[in-house]
Scaffold this motif. Structure first.
Motif, short mmCIF file in Angstrom:
data_model
loop_
_atom_site.label_atom_id
_atom_site.label_comp_id
_atom_site.label_asym_id
_atom_site.label_seq_id
_atom_site.Cartn_x
_atom_site.Cartn_y
_atom_site.Cartn_z
N VAL B 16 -7.81 27.06 48.51
CA VAL B 16 -8.67 27.55 47.44
C VAL B 16 -8.38 26.84 46.11
CG1 VAL B 16 -9.39 29.60 46.16
CG2 VAL B 16 -8.86 29.77 48.59
N LEU B 17 -7.11 26.62 45.84
CA LEU B 17 -6.74 25.89 44.62
C LEU B 17 -5.98 24.63 45.04
CD1 LEU B 17 -5.45 28.82 42.33
CD2 LEU B 17 -7.71 27.75 42.34
N LEU B 18 -6.42 23.48 44.52
CA LEU B 18 -5.88 22.21 45.02
C LEU B 18 -4.99 21.51 44.01
CD1 LEU B 18 -9.16 20.81 46.63
CD2 LEU B 18 -7.39 22.19 47.71
N GLY B 19 -4.42 22.26 43.06
CA GLY B 19 -3.59 21.61 42.06
C GLY B 19 -4.21 21.77 40.69
N ILE B 20 -3.83 22.88 40.05
CA ILE B 20 -4.42 23.21 38.75
C ILE B 20 -3.37 22.99 37.67
CG2 ILE B 20 -5.37 25.09 37.34
CD1 ILE B 20 -7.27 24.45 39.53
N ASP B 21 -3.75 22.27 36.63
CA ASP B 21 -2.91 22.16 35.44
C ASP B 21 -3.72 22.68 34.26
OD1 ASP B 21 -0.38 20.49 36.12
OD2 ASP B 21 -2.04 19.49 37.18
N LEU B 22 -3.15 23.66 33.57
CA LEU B 22 -3.90 24.27 32.48
C LEU B 22 -2.93 24.90 31.50
CD1 LEU B 22 -6.77 25.07 31.43
CD2 LEU B 22 -6.54 27.17 32.77
N THR B 23 -3.15 24.67 30.22
CA THR B 23 -2.30 25.29 29.21
C THR B 23 -3.18 26.11 28.28
OG1 THR B 23 -0.79 23.42 29.31
CG2 THR B 23 -0.60 24.86 27.39
N ILE B 24 -2.73 27.31 27.98
CA ILE B 24 -3.48 28.17 27.07
C ILE B 24 -2.57 28.54 25.91
CG2 ILE B 24 -4.62 30.42 26.82
CD1 ILE B 24 -5.39 30.01 29.86
N GLU B 25 -3.02 28.20 24.72
CA GLU B 25 -2.21 28.46 23.53
C GLU B 25 -2.37 29.91 23.08
OE1 GLU B 25 -0.23 26.23 22.48
OE2 GLU B 25 -1.05 24.57 23.68
N GLN B 26 -1.41 30.34 22.26
CA GLN B 26 -1.51 31.67 21.69
C GLN B 26 -2.78 31.77 20.84
OE1 GLN B 26 2.13 32.87 20.01
NE2 GLN B 26 1.51 35.00 19.79
N ARG B 27 -3.45 32.91 20.91
CA ARG B 27 -4.68 33.22 20.17
C ARG B 27 -5.89 32.41 20.65
NH1 ARG B 27 -3.20 36.09 15.51
NH2 ARG B 27 -5.18 35.69 14.48
N GLU B 28 -5.71 31.70 21.75
CA GLU B 28 -6.82 30.89 22.24
C GLU B 28 -7.66 31.69 23.23
OE1 GLU B 28 -7.40 26.28 23.75
OE2 GLU B 28 -5.69 27.41 24.49
N VAL B 29 -8.97 31.49 23.20
CA VAL B 29 -9.86 32.11 24.19
C VAL B 29 -10.39 31.01 25.10
CG1 VAL B 29 -11.99 33.41 24.58
CG2 VAL B 29 -10.52 33.96 22.60
N VAL B 30 -10.01 31.09 26.37
CA VAL B 30 -10.44 30.06 27.32
C VAL B 30 -11.37 30.70 28.35
CG1 VAL B 30 -9.67 28.47 29.13
CG2 VAL B 30 -8.35 28.70 27.02
N CYS B 31 -12.58 30.18 28.44
CA CYS B 31 -13.52 30.69 29.44
C CYS B 31 -13.52 29.74 30.62
CB CYS B 31 -14.93 30.79 28.85
SG CYS B 31 -15.14 32.22 27.80
N ILE B 32 -13.43 30.33 31.81
CA ILE B 32 -13.45 29.53 33.02
C ILE B 32 -14.77 29.78 33.73
CG2 ILE B 32 -12.28 29.06 35.21
CD1 ILE B 32 -9.75 30.28 33.85
N ILE B 33 -15.53 28.72 33.90
CA ILE B 33 -16.83 28.87 34.56
C ILE B 33 -16.83 28.01 35.83
CG2 ILE B 33 -18.03 29.30 32.38
CD1 ILE B 33 -19.04 26.39 32.53
N GLY B 34 -17.81 28.24 36.64
CA GLY B 34 -17.91 27.47 37.87
C GLY B 34 -18.63 28.26 38.94
N PRO B 35 -19.11 27.57 39.99
CA PRO B 35 -19.83 28.27 41.05
C PRO B 35 -18.92 29.25 41.80
CG PRO B 35 -19.45 25.97 41.64
CD PRO B 35 -19.01 26.13 40.23
N SER B 36 -19.51 30.22 42.48
CA SER B 36 -18.67 31.16 43.22
C SER B 36 -17.97 30.40 44.35
CB SER B 36 -19.50 32.32 43.76
OG SER B 36 -20.62 31.84 44.45
N GLY B 37 -16.72 30.78 44.58
CA GLY B 37 -15.93 30.09 45.59
C GLY B 37 -15.20 28.88 45.03
#
Lengths: 250, 242
Positions: B16-37
């Motif tokens: 399902v996940l093939l290697g995710i790199d993601l950093t979220i800073e303090q006070r940051e709003v990150v929206c994750i979009i994408g097709p279902s699945g």
């Protein structure tokens, strides 16, 4: 000649039902018979709920041996006649203890204790095995989002079980639980196999003593009525709860 | 605040996940979009370990949540989660839902927990619904109670898993408004959503996922208006058509 043979020989309404024997049975049928039936039922039901809850939690454990052991206990106990379990615990356990340790096993509280403690213990185990399946079904009926929500808030598995899952599960399974309570109430008469003690007799045992003594079936009819006075309201209650669950919310 | 490195997750044969790199800073709003699945909900559920990652590392507020020795219950109190299906506790009132974790996990005094709970319910616009049972509330109200419940543990991060997807269209707005307010107050938020309008308006960064990888990420205007990747373009074209 046994009481039944006497009754068969002298068949007639007089031997079947006599109002003065009914009168003779009061108040003992209530103060001893119904009282003890209710006492044994309550003790065994509370014990059964505890054992049933433990078995249910073990049945859904993440550890395979625990699940397997609980399933075995549940199947074995449900697969045996309740009477056999009572005899095994009441007579078999002390004998096993003696042959293993050489000491005599004594239940506390004298002869009365030696009968009703193993009796209630055995009934608790029997009830627990049946209740375990109902409780497990109730737990599994709760959507898994409930556990996830509780865990996501930082609750441990145990706290989430106690505060979120079990209160909802028990609400669902009140009807099957009440059915089991009714079955248990009737099974309390089996304890008499371990011995009869004046003052410790439940409804049926008290009635049978009197039937034998008076060579008359009247006590059995009174006993039947005494059971129905308790069980029919319970059964109606189950029907009502099931009706409400069907038509009700959620 | 959140650092995800080389995260993979498989359900049996299904990767399902093939290697995710993601950093979220303090006070940051990150929206994750994408097709279902695409794995976006799974990614979110790995962050508070409702799913066990197959490999990789997730550090939240300095704590490695993939470490088997990490105190999960304690880390989870720093992350509030809001579910698509609300998952309110149906046997508790709105206030009871909000105070249950503070009472059982934090062992707060009932008066303190309830005062705080009422304050939170007021914050999501439900001060008059404290004693209502969940089934007496609309979907939008239930979801707002769920947000208040998550906030009661004073989390450092809020995770939203398609929080408005199960709502009737006319109830979506009230929930988005609460989320918008929360973002305005500086809450760090990780939001899996299908609401492109919300992402455009509120997100500091938009992440587009497809097939278990992050295809594209950047400022909302860039990702949503001028996507560089063909998969992002076709996904956005499809959502616009609907």
């Amino acid at each position: 000649m046994s009481a039944v043979e006497v009754l068969a020989a002298d068949a007639g309404l007089g031997e079947f039902f006599k109002t003065d024997i009914v009168r003779e049975m009061f108040p003992r049928i209530v103060t001893e018979g119904m009282r003890n039936t209710l006492v044994y039922t309550s003790i065994a039901f509370v014990g059964g709920l505890l054992i049933g809850l433990l078995l249910a939690l073990a049945r859904i454990s993440r550890r395979r041996p625990v699940r397997w052991a609980a399933a075995t206990v549940v199947d074995v106990v449900r697969g045996l006649p309740a009477l056999l379990t009572i005899i095994l615990i009441g007579f078999g356990l002390p004998i096993a203890y003696k042959s293993l340790t050489g000491n005599l096993w004594r239940w506390p509280f004298g002869t009365l204790g030696s009968r009703f403690i193993p009796g209630c213990l055995a009934l608790s185990i029997v009830a627990g095995a049946y209740l375990a399946e109902s409780i497990r079904a109730g737990i599994e009926a709760i959507p898994k989002g409930q556990m996830e929500a509780a865990r996501s808030l930082g609750m441990s598995h145990g706290v989430a079980m106690r505060k979120v899952i079990l209160p909802q599960a028990f609400r669902i399974i009140i009807p099957p639980l009440t059915n089991e309570l009714t079955a248990l109430l009737k099974d309390t008469s089996l304890i008499a196999i371990l011995g009869v003690q004046v003052g410790g007799r439940e409804i049926l045992t008290y009635a049978r003593t009197l039937t034998n003594a008076r060579a008359n079936t009247t006590p059995l009819i009174v006993a039947g009525i005494a059971y129905l006075v308790i069980t029919i309201p319970l059964l109606r209650l189950v029907a009502m709860l099931e009706q409400r669950a069907k038509g009700g919310r959620r | 605040m959140i650092t995800i490195r080389s995260l993979t997750k498989s359900f049996g044969e299904n990767r399902v996940l093939l290697g995710i790199d993601l950093t979220i800073e303090q006070r940051e709003v990150v929206c994750i979009i994408g097709p279902s699945g695409s794995g976006k909900s799974t990614l979110l559920r790995c962050v508070n370990r409702l799913e066990d990652p197959t490999s990789g590392s997730i550090v939240v507020g300095g704590v490695e949540v993939c470490d088997p020795k990490c105190d999960l219950d304690s880390v989870r109190t720093s992350m509030g989660m809001v579910f698509q299906q609300f998952n309110l506790f149906p046997h508790k009132t709105a206030l009871g839902n909000v105070t249950l974790a503070p009472l059982t996990v934090r062992k707060q005094d009932r008066a303190v927990a309830e005062a705080k709970g009422r304050e939170l319910l007021a914050r999501v616009g439900l001060s008059n619904k404290a004693d209502a049972m969940p089934h007496e509330l609309s979907g939008g109200q239930q979801q707002r109670v769920a947000i208040a419940r998550a906030l009661a543990m004073e989390p450092k991060v809020m995770l939203f898993d398609e929080a408005t997807s199960a709502l009737d269209p006319e109830l979506v707005g009230e929930v988005l408004q609460v989320m918008r307010d929360l973002a305005g107050e500086g809450m760090t938020m990780m939001v899996v959503t299908h609401e492109m309008g919300f992402a455009r308006e509120v997100a500091d960064r938009v992440v587009f996922m497809d097939g278990g990888v992050i295809v594209e990420e950047g400022a909302p205007a860039d990702v949503l208006e001028r996507p560089t990747h063909e998969r992002t373009q076709s996904f956005l074209a499809r959502t616009r058509r609907n």
